[in-house]
Each structure stands twice: as C-alpha cells, then as structure tokens.
Write a protein that holds these residues in place. Structure first.
Motif, short mmCIF file in Angstrom:
data_model
loop_
_atom_site.label_atom_id
_atom_site.label_comp_id
_atom_site.label_asym_id
_atom_site.label_seq_id
_atom_site.Cartn_x
_atom_site.Cartn_y
_atom_site.Cartn_z
N UNK A 1 29.68 50.82 18.43
CA UNK A 1 29.08 50.60 19.75
C UNK A 1 30.04 49.88 20.68
N UNK A 2 30.72 48.86 20.14
CA UNK A 2 31.68 48.11 20.95
C UNK A 2 32.84 49.00 21.37
N UNK A 3 33.22 49.95 20.50
CA UNK A 3 34.33 50.86 20.83
C UNK A 3 33.96 51.71 22.04
N UNK A 4 32.73 52.19 22.10
CA UNK A 4 32.29 52.96 23.26
C UNK A 4 32.28 52.08 24.50
N UNK A 5 31.71 50.88 24.38
CA UNK A 5 31.63 49.98 25.53
C UNK A 5 33.02 49.61 26.05
N UNK A 6 33.98 49.44 25.15
CA UNK A 6 35.33 49.06 25.56
C UNK A 6 36.10 50.19 26.20
N UNK A 7 35.62 51.43 26.05
CA UNK A 7 36.32 52.57 26.64
C UNK A 7 35.95 52.81 28.10
N UNK A 8 35.00 52.05 28.61
CA UNK A 8 34.43 52.33 29.93
C UNK A 8 35.46 52.19 31.04
N UNK A 9 35.44 53.13 31.97
CA UNK A 9 36.21 53.09 33.21
C UNK A 9 35.20 53.13 34.36
N UNK A 10 35.35 52.20 35.32
CA UNK A 10 34.42 52.10 36.44
C UNK A 10 35.06 52.58 37.74
N UNK A 11 34.29 53.29 38.53
CA UNK A 11 34.71 53.73 39.86
C UNK A 11 33.51 53.63 40.79
N UNK A 12 33.12 52.39 41.07
CA UNK A 12 31.93 52.09 41.86
C UNK A 12 32.31 51.89 43.32
N UNK A 13 31.56 52.45 44.27
CA UNK A 13 31.91 52.31 45.69
C UNK A 13 31.96 50.85 46.13
N UNK A 14 32.95 50.53 46.93
CA UNK A 14 33.02 49.20 47.54
C UNK A 14 32.28 49.16 48.86
N UNK A 15 32.25 47.99 49.46
CA UNK A 15 31.57 47.83 50.75
C UNK A 15 32.46 47.01 51.69
N UNK A 16 33.78 47.23 51.56
CA UNK A 16 34.75 46.37 52.25
C UNK A 16 34.65 46.43 53.77
N UNK A 17 34.44 47.61 54.35
CA UNK A 17 34.39 47.72 55.81
C UNK A 17 33.24 46.92 56.39
N UNK A 18 32.07 47.05 55.78
CA UNK A 18 30.89 46.32 56.26
C UNK A 18 31.08 44.81 56.05
N UNK A 19 31.71 44.43 54.95
CA UNK A 19 31.92 43.01 54.69
C UNK A 19 32.86 42.39 55.72
N UNK A 20 33.89 43.12 56.10
CA UNK A 20 34.81 42.60 57.11
C UNK A 20 34.09 42.41 58.45
N UNK A 21 33.22 43.33 58.78
CA UNK A 21 32.44 43.17 60.02
C UNK A 21 31.52 41.96 59.93
N UNK A 22 30.89 41.78 58.79
CA UNK A 22 29.99 40.64 58.61
C UNK A 22 30.75 39.32 58.69
N UNK A 23 31.96 39.29 58.16
CA UNK A 23 32.76 38.06 58.18
C UNK A 23 33.11 37.63 59.59
N UNK A 24 33.20 38.59 60.51
CA UNK A 24 33.49 38.23 61.89
C UNK A 24 32.43 37.28 62.44
N UNK A 25 31.22 37.43 61.96
CA UNK A 25 30.13 36.53 62.37
C UNK A 25 30.05 35.31 61.46
N UNK A 26 30.25 35.49 60.18
CA UNK A 26 29.96 34.44 59.21
C UNK A 26 31.03 33.37 59.06
N UNK A 27 32.30 33.76 59.11
CA UNK A 27 33.37 32.82 58.77
C UNK A 27 33.37 31.64 59.72
#
Length: 344
Positions: free
Chosen positions: A197-223
C-alpha cells in the motif's frame, strides 16, 4: 465482507468533506512504469514540462498499471491489487488485495481552502465514535514527503462490527482541492499488505491546478498591516499580511511578539459559496504554524482559519471582515505601516 468493507471505506473517506464539484476524470491503463504521467486535472494533458514520471515510487517492476483521479496519477501492481469499479465514483477509486484489505483514493473540490491537518481533525470526529479508536503511531499525524508533494500520514486503530481494524491514511491539499489515500485492513492482515500500500502511495504524482493569478490580485488589497477592531470579545490586535504569503497576528496594541501567532496564508478575489464575485470581496485563509502566549510557544486550536473581507468600505474607513466559521464580524482598518497611522 469485501463489499461491506469497500462501501465503508469509500463512505468514511467522503463523509468528512462536502464535495462541491468533481475533481476530474479517473481511470486506469496498462502502460508500463516508464511512461510519463501526462494526464492532469479534468483529464486534460498537462502543459509541457509539468508531466513527471511516476516510476520512482519505490517499486522496481516494469509492468505496473497507471491509475488517475483528478490531478493525481499513481502506479499499482495488478497482481497485488484488484480494482473494484463497481464501488467507484467519479471522485473515488477502490482496490482490494488477497486479504480483502482495501486501498481507497478520493478527491473533492471544497468551498474554502484546505489544510491536511484540518482534514484529519474532521475525520477524527467521525472515527472517534468507533469502538476502540486510538492513534497507532506517535507522534501522529506526521508529514511525509513523496516524490511529488507533501502529504500528512495518520494511522489509527478501531473496531468495526467486532473486528479490530487498522487504517493508514494520507491527506493532501492545495487551495480548494483535497485528496485522501486510505489503506484499511483487519489488524491481523495489516502488516502483510502495508508495504504494498505504501508503495502505491509513494508513486503518486500530483498535477493540481493552482490559483496564483487570483491570489496576486487578492494580495493587492490584503498586503499590509490591519487593525482588527472590536467585536463581541473586544479588540483583536494587528494582522500583518506580507507579500511572500506569510502573516503575523499580534494580540496587543504594542505588537509584542510574545503574544501573537504566525504562519502562511492563501487568498482569492471571489468565492461563490461565500457569496461574492471579483470586486465585491476577498477571501483569506490563515494557516497558523506557531502561537506565542507570554513568550511560550504552542499551537492554535485549528490548523486553518477562514475570513471574508467586504470591499464596501464603511463611513469610518473600516472594511468588515467575517470569520467564516463563527460568523463573527470584525471592523478592520488598513494602517500606514510607515508611521502606524490609520488610512482613511
């Protein structure tokens, strides 16, 4: 027995999280371990350079199969694990071994940013109702680094329908997306299947969408530095949000570092669940890493705190900020960090 255990693991894996939308396509193929995991979130091909080979997942066989779920790709040995498609959904995969032990994977897209420790705390509320519940390993949970991402591993023991059971679970979160991998077995069979089971879990590759553009816009207000005004419990001190994604929340007007908590944060300029579109509000998620009370270091009661700012400024210059969990409203004022004066 197999059907009952499969149903139980898929149910428990999903109960702690309210799925708002599917996390993407799932499926398996018989390609060898040397093939790059090219399929990203929602079944779309990853951008050039983002696909990564999953062959380094602590396994040497070259006839492994690939399985994908949303932004997750993994390898498994079909001589060990038998997929159970009749027990799967668009947001889950299920496999069993010769002992009817179960390997389950689930994912979802949540209404707020997530943290693995917060996910574990929610799951614990469910498992704590089981007879004989206890954490097997101490300290638990522990952060574990796979070849492509940071997961938190949590191992527990409990009794289900009179049968002593052990479950090894791993949790992953990136902005709104959460993933959970679970190996569950009768206690007498747990060790015999744990390494596979650990061997399967250790083989995982992730490609999850980021949210960088929206975060940069939010930081303009928050920082900047915010005075968090009175609510039902009184003044909340000063919140400093930095461009690098870290924060400091001081509990005293003097900004004494002996009484504060600090960590990282995430943000967004829209959140349909919280009821605002871009230009109407800003979402803020705080991830505390340390709490200081009278100079003594500890930890906050939660791994994540969610807030929503209204961009409609009040007459006195305040921006209302709501704690998404408690629904308390705070009056927040932006400060000029150079001289500590309130900006109206």
């Amino acid at each position: 027995m197999r059907r009952r255990k499969l149903a139980a693991i898929v149910l428990v894996s999903g109960m702690a999280f309210t799925m708002l939308a599917g996390c993407g396509a799932s499926g398996t193929n018989a390609d060898s371990a040397g093939q790059t995991a090219e399929t990203g979130n929602d079944g779309q091909q990853a951008e050039e350079g983002t696909g990564q080979s999953a062959e380094s997942g602590n396994t040497q066989k070259e006839d492994l199969k690939q399985a994908g779920l949303g932004g997750l790709m993994m390898l498994y040995d079909d001589s060990v694990w038998t997929e159970q498609p009749e027990q799967e959904t668009e947001s889950s995969l299920a496999f069993t071994d010769q002992n009817d032990s179960v390997l389950g994977i689930s994912c979802s897209k949540e209404s707020t940013y997530q943290h693995p420790l917060d996910m574990i705390a929610m799951s614990e509320q469910i498992y704590a109702t089981y007879e004989g519940y206890e954490e097997v390993e101490a300290p638990s949970p522990v952060e574990t680094q796979t070849q492509d991402g940071e997961w938190y591993e949590w191992v527990i023991r409990y009794v289900e329908n009179g049968v002593p059971t052990i479950s090894m679970q791993r949790f992953y979160a990136k902005n709104y997306y959460v993933y959970q991998m679970t190996y569950v077995a009768q206690e007498e069979a747990y060790e015999s299947g744990k390494s596979e089971a650990a061997r399967v879990m250790n083989s995982v590759v992730m490609n999850v969408p980021g949210n960088e553009d929206a975060e940069e816009k939010a930081k303009e207000f928050l920082v900047g530095t915010w005075s968090v005004g009175a609510d039902s419990e009184g003044d909340k001190g000063y919140l400093v949000l930095k461009e690098d994604g870290t924060y400091e929340w001081y509990m005293e007007e003097t900004m004494n570092p002996d009484n504060m908590h600090t960590g990282s944060y995430g943000c967004d300029v829209e959140n349909a669940t919280l009821g605002f579109a871009e230009g109407e509000g800003v979402y803020l998620a705080l991830y505390p890493e340390a709490l200081y009370v009278n100079g003594e270091q500890g930890m906050t009661g939660s791994a994540k705190y969610d807030y929503a700012f209204s961009l409609e400024q009040e007459e006195d210059g305040a921006y209302p900020m709501m704690n998404v969990t408690t629904f308390e409203i705070y009056k927040t004022y932006r400060l000029d960090t150079a001289d500590g004066l309130m900006v109206q």
